[in-house]
Design a protein around this motif. Structure first.
Motif, short mmCIF file in Angstrom:
data_model
loop_
_atom_site.label_atom_id
_atom_site.label_comp_id
_atom_site.label_asym_id
_atom_site.label_seq_id
_atom_site.Cartn_x
_atom_site.Cartn_y
_atom_site.Cartn_z
N MET A 208 1.13 -1.17 -0.10
CA MET A 208 0.04 0.03 0.00
C MET A 208 1.05 1.26 0.05
O MET A 208 0.63 2.20 -0.62
N TRP A 209 2.08 1.26 0.67
CA TRP A 209 2.74 2.27 0.68
C TRP A 209 3.28 2.73 -0.54
O TRP A 209 3.41 3.79 -1.11
N LEU A 210 3.82 1.47 -1.19
CA LEU A 210 4.30 1.83 -2.76
C LEU A 210 3.30 2.49 -3.68
O LEU A 210 3.50 3.14 -4.70
N TYR A 211 1.99 2.19 -3.45
CA TYR A 211 0.94 2.90 -4.17
C TYR A 211 1.15 4.43 -4.21
O TYR A 211 0.55 4.97 -4.83
N ILE B 186 17.96 -7.39 -12.03
CA ILE B 186 16.69 -6.85 -12.65
C ILE B 186 16.30 -5.41 -12.25
O ILE B 186 15.98 -4.67 -13.01
N ALA B 187 16.56 -5.23 -11.00
CA ALA B 187 16.34 -3.81 -10.35
C ALA B 187 17.00 -2.92 -11.06
O ALA B 187 16.52 -1.68 -11.32
N PRO C 89 11.45 4.44 -12.58
CA PRO C 89 12.30 5.65 -11.96
C PRO C 89 12.51 4.97 -10.76
O PRO C 89 11.55 4.94 -9.88
N GLY C 90 13.76 4.97 -10.04
CA GLY C 90 14.01 4.92 -8.71
C GLY C 90 14.13 3.41 -8.28
O GLY C 90 14.53 3.10 -7.32
N ALA C 91 13.76 2.37 -9.15
CA ALA C 91 13.95 1.22 -8.78
C ALA C 91 15.66 0.58 -8.68
O ALA C 91 15.82 -0.18 -8.02
N SER C 92 16.66 1.26 -9.37
CA SER C 92 17.83 0.88 -9.32
C SER C 92 18.26 1.31 -7.89
O SER C 92 19.39 0.66 -7.43
N GLU C 93 17.64 2.24 -7.07
CA GLU C 93 18.14 2.30 -5.76
C GLU C 93 18.11 1.17 -4.78
O GLU C 93 18.44 1.01 -3.95
N ALA C 94 17.13 0.05 -5.21
CA ALA C 94 17.09 -0.92 -4.41
C ALA C 94 18.40 -2.04 -4.92
O ALA C 94 18.37 -2.84 -3.96
N VAL C 95 18.80 -1.71 -5.68
CA VAL C 95 20.29 -2.57 -5.77
C VAL C 95 21.25 -2.50 -4.76
O VAL C 95 21.83 -3.21 -4.49
N VAL C 96 21.25 -1.12 -4.18
CA VAL C 96 22.01 -0.72 -3.07
C VAL C 96 21.53 -1.79 -1.84
O VAL C 96 22.33 -2.28 -1.07
N PHE C 97 20.04 -1.76 -1.59
CA PHE C 97 19.51 -2.45 -0.41
C PHE C 97 20.03 -3.98 -0.58
O PHE C 97 20.03 -4.80 0.26
N ALA C 98 19.82 -4.59 -1.98
CA ALA C 98 19.89 -5.96 -2.29
C ALA C 98 21.45 -6.11 -2.06
O ALA C 98 21.71 -7.45 -1.60
N ALA C 99 22.42 -5.28 -2.23
CA ALA C 99 23.71 -5.54 -2.25
C ALA C 99 23.99 -5.83 -0.74
O ALA C 99 25.02 -6.67 -0.23
N ALA C 100 23.32 -5.09 -0.03
CA ALA C 100 23.45 -5.18 1.43
C ALA C 100 22.70 -6.49 1.98
O ALA C 100 23.71 -7.31 2.71
N VAL D 163 8.10 -7.42 -6.09
CA VAL D 163 7.11 -6.56 -6.23
C VAL D 163 7.58 -5.05 -6.84
O VAL D 163 6.93 -4.33 -7.76
N LEU D 164 8.63 -4.81 -6.45
CA LEU D 164 9.43 -3.56 -6.65
C LEU D 164 9.68 -3.50 -8.44
O LEU D 164 9.33 -2.63 -8.81
N VAL D 165 10.18 -4.53 -8.95
CA VAL D 165 10.37 -4.39 -10.16
C VAL D 165 9.41 -5.12 -10.97
O VAL D 165 9.44 -5.56 -12.09
N ARG D 166 7.94 -5.54 -10.38
CA ARG D 166 7.01 -5.83 -11.08
C ARG D 166 7.24 -7.09 -11.71
O ARG D 166 6.66 -7.67 -13.11
N GLN D 167 7.93 -8.09 -11.11
CA GLN D 167 8.38 -9.31 -11.75
C GLN D 167 7.80 -10.31 -10.65
O GLN D 167 8.51 -11.47 -10.11
#
Length: 365
Positions: free
Chosen positions: A151-154, A220-221, A239-250, A287-291
Motif C-alpha cells: 500500500m505504501w508503494l501505491y 533486474i532492479a 524510475p528509482g528502482a535501481s536504488e533497490a540495488v543498494v539494498f539488495a547488495a547489503a 514486487v518493486l520490479v513488477r516481476q
C-alpha cells in the motif's frame, strides 16, 4: 547518509566524492560493509546467543529426521542468528542508500518480519515450545506487513503507475491492470517469506540460495531503473528502482558474511528471525520490479521446498501415504542417503541455474 557526500563534489577539490552519487559504487560499499559487520560481529553474537541459551528444543519442529550424532550436535547450536543478518542489512542500507521512501519500506519491512520471526524463536527458546507462536498469528503478521509495504508503494509517484499492472515472464506488456493486482503482490511477499523459512533446514542451505536469488533481482532492479536497458529489454522502466540495488547488495553481503559462520558445521542458525525477513525481502524486490511471477524461476529451490510440503500434507491426510520420504524436500534426499554437504551444494547449484534462467527470460520477450 553517505550519499550526501556527493554534494561536496561541486567543489573541484572534492570532485572524487561524486562517486557517492553512483548506484554501482554505493551498492559495492553497502555489500562490503554488511559483509564486514556480520563477519566481525559473528563470534560476539554466538557467545551472546549461547549465554542466552538460544537453542530451540528442536530445530526441525515436527519434521521427522535421522536421529544421528550430527543432528544431536545441531540441537546444541544457537539459533536466532538472523538478528546479526538484519543488523548488517539495516545499518548498511541506511548508510549507503539515498534517503528515500523506498529505503524506509525495505528496511521497515525487514525489521517487522524479523521481529515476527524473533517472537517465534523467543517462544521456542524461552518456553521450550518447538512450535513457536501459533501459525495463524504468524501468517496474519506476515500479511499485515506485506499489505502495509504494498500500500505504501501505491503512494510513491515513481512506483504508483506500475503497481496496478501485472506482468508475466516472456510477455513484454502488462497482461492485466487494476487495484486488485495488489493481492498478487501481497501473496508474493508472504509466500516467499514462508518458502525461505521452510528451506532453512541445513547448514548454509537457505543462506546460499538467498545469495543467488538476490543477485538475480539486483540485476533486474538495475535494468528496470535504467531507461535505455529497460527499453531495450522490453521490461517496465521504473524510475528509482535501481536504488533497490543498494539494498539488495547489503542483503547479499550480509548473507555471505553469515555463511562464514553458518557453513557446515554451523556455529549458529538464522532461525525464523532471519528466514522470515530474508524471504520477505525477495518477495518485496519482486514486487518493486513488477516481476512477482518470475519468483517461480528465481526462487526455484524455495518453490520446490514449499510445494513439497503443500503436496505431501493434504495427500497424507487423505490417503495416509507419503509421496516424499520426508518434507521439506531436502529431508527427502537426506532419507535417500545424501550427505548434508551434498544436499546443500547441489541445491546451491540449482539456485544458481534458476537465477540464470530467470535473467535469460528478460531477453526472451
Amino acid at each position: 547518509m553517505f550519499y550526501y557526500l556527493s554534494y561536496l563534489s561541486r567543489n573541484p577539490e572534492w570532485g572524487f566524492l561524486r562517486l557517492f552519487d553512483y548506484v554501482s559504487f554505493r551498492a559495492g560499499g553497502a555489500g562490503a560493509l554488511a559483509f564486514l559487520l556480520v563477519v566481525l560481529l559473528g563470534p560476539y553474537t554466538v557467545r551472546k546467543l549461547k549465554n542466552f541459551r538460544a537453542m530451540a528444543p528442536s530445530r526441525y519442529g515436527k519434521v521427522e529426521i535421522l536421529q544421528d550424532l550430527v543432528n544431536e550436535l545441531k540441537n546444541k547450536t544457537p539459533s536466532m542468528g538472523g538478528i546479526l543478518i538484519i543488523f548488517g542489512i539495516v545499518i548498511s542500507s541506511l548508510l549507503w542508500m539515498k534517503p528515500l521512501e523506498l529505503n524506509w519500506i525495505l528496511t521497515g519491512s525487514t525489521l517487522l518480519l524479523g521481529m515476527l520471526g524473533f517472537a517465534d524463536d523467543f517462544v521456542k527458546v524461552a518456553y521450550r515450545n518447538p512450535n513457536g507462536i501459533p501459525g495463524r498469528v504468524k501468517l496474519i503478521g506476515q500479511f499485515l506487513v506485506a499489505a502495509a509495504a504494498v500500500m505504501w508503494l501505491y503512494y510513491i509517484p515513481e512506483f504508483a503507475p506500475y503497481m496496478r499492472q501485472l506482468y508475466l515472464p516472456f510477455v513484454n506488456t502488462p497482461v492485466a491492470t487494476g487495484v486488485w493486482i495488489s493481492g498478487f503482490a501481497i501473496l508474493a511477499i508472504v509466500g516467499s517469506s514462508n518458502a525461505v523459512n521452510l528451506t532453512d533446514g541445513k547448514d548454509g542451505l537457505s543462506t546460499g540460495c538467498m545469495i543467488f536469488a538476490t543477485i538475480a533481482y539486483a540485476v533486474i532492479a538495475y535494468l528496470s531503473g535504467h531507461r535505455i536497458f529497460a527499453e531495450y529489454l522490453l521490461i517496465p522502466f521504473i524510475p528509482g528502482a535501481s536504488e533497490a540495488v543498494v539494498f539488495a547488495a547489503a542483503v547479499i553481503g550480509a548473507c555471505i558474511g553469515f555463511l562464514w559462520h553458518n557453513c557446515h558445521p554451523a556455529s549458529m542458525f538464522m532461525g525464523d528471525t532471519g528466514s522470515l525477513a530474508l524471504g520477505g525481502i525477495i518477495g518485496l524486490l519482486s514486487v518493486l520490479v513488477r516481476q512477482e511471477f518470475l519468483l517461480f524461476i528465481v526462487g526455484g529451490v524455495f518453490v520446490m521446498e514449499i510445494l513439497s510440503v503443500m503436496i505431501q500434507v493434504p495427500y497424507y491426510r487423505l490417503t495416509k501415504k507419503r509421496i516424499f520420504l520426508c518434507t521439506p524436500i531436502h529431508h527427502h534426499f537426506e532419507k535417500l542417503g545424501w550427505t548434508e554437504t551434498q544436499i546443500v551444494v547441489r541445491f546451491w547449484i540449482l539456485a544458481g541455474v534458476f537465477a540464470l534462467l530467470a535473467l535469460g527470460t528478460l531477453k526472451l520477450r
